[in-house]
Design a protein around this motif. Sequence first.
Motif, PDB file in Angstrom:
ATOM      1  N   ASN A  94      44.845  61.444  46.556  1.00  0.00           N
ATOM      2  CA  ASN A  94      44.802  60.227  47.829  1.00  0.00           C
ATOM      3  C   ASN A  94      44.717  58.958  47.357  1.00  0.00           C
ATOM      4  OD1 ASN A  94      44.835  62.230  49.556  1.00  0.00           O
ATOM      5  ND2 ASN A  94      42.497  62.739  49.387  1.00  0.00           N
ATOM      6  N   SER A  95      44.929  58.558  46.136  1.00  0.00           N
ATOM      7  CA  SER A  95      44.688  57.501  45.588  1.00  0.00           C
ATOM      8  C   SER A  95      46.167  56.994  44.813  1.00  0.00           C
ATOM      9  CB  SER A  95      43.665  57.308  44.461  1.00  0.00           C
ATOM     10  OG  SER A  95      43.677  55.745  43.909  1.00  0.00           O
ATOM     11  N   TYR A  96      46.636  55.525  45.154  1.00  0.00           N
ATOM     12  CA  TYR A  96      47.922  55.369  44.630  1.00  0.00           C
ATOM     13  C   TYR A  96      48.021  53.721  44.516  1.00  0.00           C
ATOM     14  CZ  TYR A  96      49.211  59.616  47.217  1.00  0.00           C
ATOM     15  OH  TYR A  96      49.218  60.821  47.838  1.00  0.00           O
ATOM     16  N   VAL A  97      48.866  53.512  43.373  1.00  0.00           N
ATOM     17  CA  VAL A  97      48.896  52.082  42.901  1.00  0.00           C
ATOM     18  C   VAL A  97      50.453  51.608  43.117  1.00  0.00           C
ATOM     19  CG1 VAL A  97      48.559  50.302  41.099  1.00  0.00           C
ATOM     20  CG2 VAL A  97      46.947  52.303  41.460  1.00  0.00           C
ATOM     21  N   PHE A  98      50.728  50.538  43.624  1.00  0.00           N
ATOM     22  CA  PHE A  98      52.031  50.153  43.975  1.00  0.00           C
ATOM     23  C   PHE A  98      52.132  48.682  43.304  1.00  0.00           C
ATOM     24  CE2 PHE A  98      50.833  52.990  47.475  1.00  0.00           C
ATOM     25  CZ  PHE A  98      52.093  53.568  47.893  1.00  0.00           C
ATOM     26  N   ALA A  99      53.263  48.510  42.704  1.00  0.00           N
ATOM     27  CA  ALA A  99      53.790  47.070  42.224  1.00  0.00           C
ATOM     28  C   ALA A  99      54.393  46.407  43.377  1.00  0.00           C
ATOM     29  CB  ALA A  99      54.674  47.504  41.016  1.00  0.00           C
ATOM     30  N   VAL A 100      53.738  44.898  43.644  1.00  0.00           N
ATOM     31  CA  VAL A 100      54.526  44.431  44.774  1.00  0.00           C
ATOM     32  C   VAL A 100      54.536  43.091  44.469  1.00  0.00           C
ATOM     33  CG1 VAL A 100      53.300  46.146  46.535  1.00  0.00           C
ATOM     34  CG2 VAL A 100      52.094  43.867  45.676  1.00  0.00           C
ATOM     35  N   THR A 101      55.209  42.351  45.186  1.00  0.00           N
ATOM     36  CA  THR A 101      55.485  40.666  45.145  1.00  0.00           C
ATOM     37  C   THR A 101      55.334  40.339  46.423  1.00  0.00           C
ATOM     38  OG1 THR A 101      57.822  40.714  45.484  1.00  0.00           O
ATOM     39  CG2 THR A 101      57.246  40.942  43.327  1.00  0.00           C
ATOM     40  N   ALA A 102      54.549  39.185  46.679  1.00  0.00           N
ATOM     41  CA  ALA A 102      54.261  38.516  48.009  1.00  0.00           C
ATOM     42  C   ALA A 102      54.386  37.260  48.127  1.00  0.00           C
ATOM     43  CB  ALA A 102      52.921  39.034  48.602  1.00  0.00           C
ATOM     44  N   THR A 103      55.001  36.394  48.892  1.00  0.00           N
ATOM     45  CA  THR A 103      55.025  35.101  49.332  1.00  0.00           C
ATOM     46  C   THR A 103      54.563  34.868  50.567  1.00  0.00           C
ATOM     47  OG1 THR A 103      56.900  34.792  47.813  1.00  0.00           O
ATOM     48  CG2 THR A 103      56.424  32.899  49.380  1.00  0.00           C
ATOM     49  N   GLY A 104      53.453  33.751  50.423  1.00  0.00           N
ATOM     50  CA  GLY A 104      52.641  33.240  51.620  1.00  0.00           C
ATOM     51  C   GLY A 104      52.088  31.883  51.535  1.00  0.00           C
ATOM     52  N   ILE A 105      51.469  31.628  52.459  1.00  0.00           N
ATOM     53  CA  ILE A 105      51.046  30.155  52.824  1.00  0.00           C
ATOM     54  C   ILE A 105      49.211  30.665  52.496  1.00  0.00           C
ATOM     55  CG2 ILE A 105      50.326  28.257  54.104  1.00  0.00           C
ATOM     56  CD1 ILE A 105      53.278  28.535  53.546  1.00  0.00           C
ATOM     57  N   VAL A 106      48.580  29.889  51.665  1.00  0.00           N
ATOM     58  CA  VAL A 106      47.302  29.662  51.366  1.00  0.00           C
ATOM     59  C   VAL A 106      46.327  29.307  52.792  1.00  0.00           C
ATOM     60  CG1 VAL A 106      45.444  29.213  50.146  1.00  0.00           C
ATOM     61  CG2 VAL A 106      47.669  29.603  48.970  1.00  0.00           C
ATOM     62  N   GLY A 107      45.709  30.482  53.465  1.00  0.00           N
ATOM     63  CA  GLY A 107      45.066  30.184  54.563  1.00  0.00           C
ATOM     64  C   GLY A 107      43.831  29.170  54.254  1.00  0.00           C
ATOM     65  N   ASP A 108      43.311  28.815  55.681  1.00  0.00           N
ATOM     66  CA  ASP A 108      42.067  27.914  55.569  1.00  0.00           C
ATOM     67  C   ASP A 108      40.943  28.364  55.177  1.00  0.00           C
ATOM     68  OD1 ASP A 108      43.854  25.877  56.456  1.00  0.00           O
ATOM     69  OD2 ASP A 108      43.248  26.251  58.483  1.00  0.00           O
ATOM     70  N   VAL A 109      40.670  29.918  55.330  1.00  0.00           N
ATOM     71  CA  VAL A 109      39.443  30.647  55.036  1.00  0.00           C
ATOM     72  C   VAL A 109      39.471  31.057  53.417  1.00  0.00           C
ATOM     73  CG1 VAL A 109      38.975  31.467  57.094  1.00  0.00           C
ATOM     74  CG2 VAL A 109      40.485  33.017  55.807  1.00  0.00           C
ATOM     75  N   THR A 110      40.373  30.433  52.781  1.00  0.00           N
ATOM     76  CA  THR A 110      40.355  30.916  51.110  1.00  0.00           C
ATOM     77  C   THR A 110      39.141  30.183  50.697  1.00  0.00           C
ATOM     78  OG1 THR A 110      42.719  30.927  50.873  1.00  0.00           O
ATOM     79  CG2 THR A 110      41.604  30.089  49.136  1.00  0.00           C
ATOM     80  N   THR A 111      38.464  31.004  49.616  1.00  0.00           N
ATOM     81  CA  THR A 111      37.166  30.412  49.222  1.00  0.00           C
ATOM     82  C   THR A 111      37.658  30.571  47.496  1.00  0.00           C
ATOM     83  OG1 THR A 111      36.284  32.746  48.884  1.00  0.00           O
ATOM     84  CG2 THR A 111      36.110  31.549  50.628  1.00  0.00           C
ATOM     85  N   ALA A 112      36.402  30.171  46.774  1.00  0.00           N
ATOM     86  CA  ALA A 112      36.536  30.256  45.151  1.00  0.00           C
ATOM     87  C   ALA A 112      36.730  31.651  44.689  1.00  0.00           C
ATOM     88  CB  ALA A 112      35.419  29.651  44.674  1.00  0.00           C
ATOM     89  N   ASP A 113      36.192  32.665  45.485  1.00  0.00           N
ATOM     90  CA  ASP A 113      36.486  34.023  45.175  1.00  0.00           C
ATOM     91  C   ASP A 113      37.815  34.770  45.328  1.00  0.00           C
ATOM     92  OD1 ASP A 113      33.739  34.201  44.462  1.00  0.00           O
ATOM     93  OD2 ASP A 113      33.129  34.289  46.489  1.00  0.00           O
ATOM     94  N   ASP A 114      38.577  34.186  46.245  1.00  0.00           N
ATOM     95  CA  ASP A 114      39.905  34.830  46.565  1.00  0.00           C
ATOM     96  C   ASP A 114      40.843  33.944  47.200  1.00  0.00           C
ATOM     97  OD1 ASP A 114      39.401  34.983  49.587  1.00  0.00           O
ATOM     98  OD2 ASP A 114      38.043  36.539  48.961  1.00  0.00           O
ATOM     99  N   ILE A 115      42.160  34.251  47.298  1.00  0.00           N
ATOM    100  CA  ILE A 115      43.088  33.470  47.703  1.00  0.00           C
ATOM    101  C   ILE A 115      43.761  34.107  48.990  1.00  0.00           C
ATOM    102  CG2 ILE A 115      45.428  32.514  47.736  1.00  0.00           C
ATOM    103  CD1 ILE A 115      44.921  32.117  44.709  1.00  0.00           C
ATOM    104  N   ARG A 116      43.356  33.839  50.218  1.00  0.00           N
ATOM    105  CA  ARG A 116      43.923  34.733  51.437  1.00  0.00           C
ATOM    106  C   ARG A 116      45.425  34.172  51.699  1.00  0.00           C
ATOM    107  NH1 ARG A 116      40.748  37.200  55.824  1.00  0.00           N
ATOM    108  NH2 ARG A 116      38.979  36.965  54.322  1.00  0.00           N
TER     109      ARG A 116
END
Length: 222
Positions: A94-116
């Motif tokens: 029941n566990s899977y790992v997918f290779a992905v690409t993503a392009t987006g705009i960095v949101g206002d709630v981004t912190t030093a711990d993650d990019i949203r």
Amino acid sequence: MTALRHSRTRLIGLVLLLALVVAMLLNTKFLTPQALANIGPKPFDPAQTAATLFTKAQTDVASKGKPLTEVLPAVQADIKGAAAKYGAVSPAENSYVFAVTATGIVGDVTTADDIRLQITGLPAGSTILVPTTAAINGTVLRDAMGFKFAEAPGQTQFQYVGDELKKLMQGKVVAPAGDPTKLKGKTVTVTGVIGITASPGSNTVPTAKPVNIQPVKIEVAS
């Protein structure tokens, strides 16, 4: 006469024995401790193993990665079908790992711990995060590269490979992207892997479940 004959026999025996010993010495290759170490099994090195996997990941994930806007809706609807379609690795039931690409705009709630990331084309309510500190998970990348438990001497060394990958992801991927809090409003493209686990007996994933892209490459548009 008998004593002389016995002495002569013993002498011949000693000569033959000496000849045998000399022949054995001449045909014996003596090894230094360093030479013995070189021909013996190499000690397992988690850092070196992680470095090899990381180098391979930078090529493989980029070549195999599919747009997150395709993969995530498919995963949320039918994770097993998506795994088969997109060639996901399954390190556990029941566990899977997918290779992905993503392009987006960095949101206002981004912190030093993650990019949203705000990504057009995803189901409403989808939360996409690129971890930059504690939530970076090298074990997901380890599993994505197909490194198995049997390839490490034990559980501790197996975990260490994931830990070393995390260090590489922090130092070689996240750090060059700069301070996450200063990326707000910028366009960011991420190449990486996502680990998805379906609930037992379920073949779908809730839309509201946050998705962490474990990065192997981050590109910030100027």
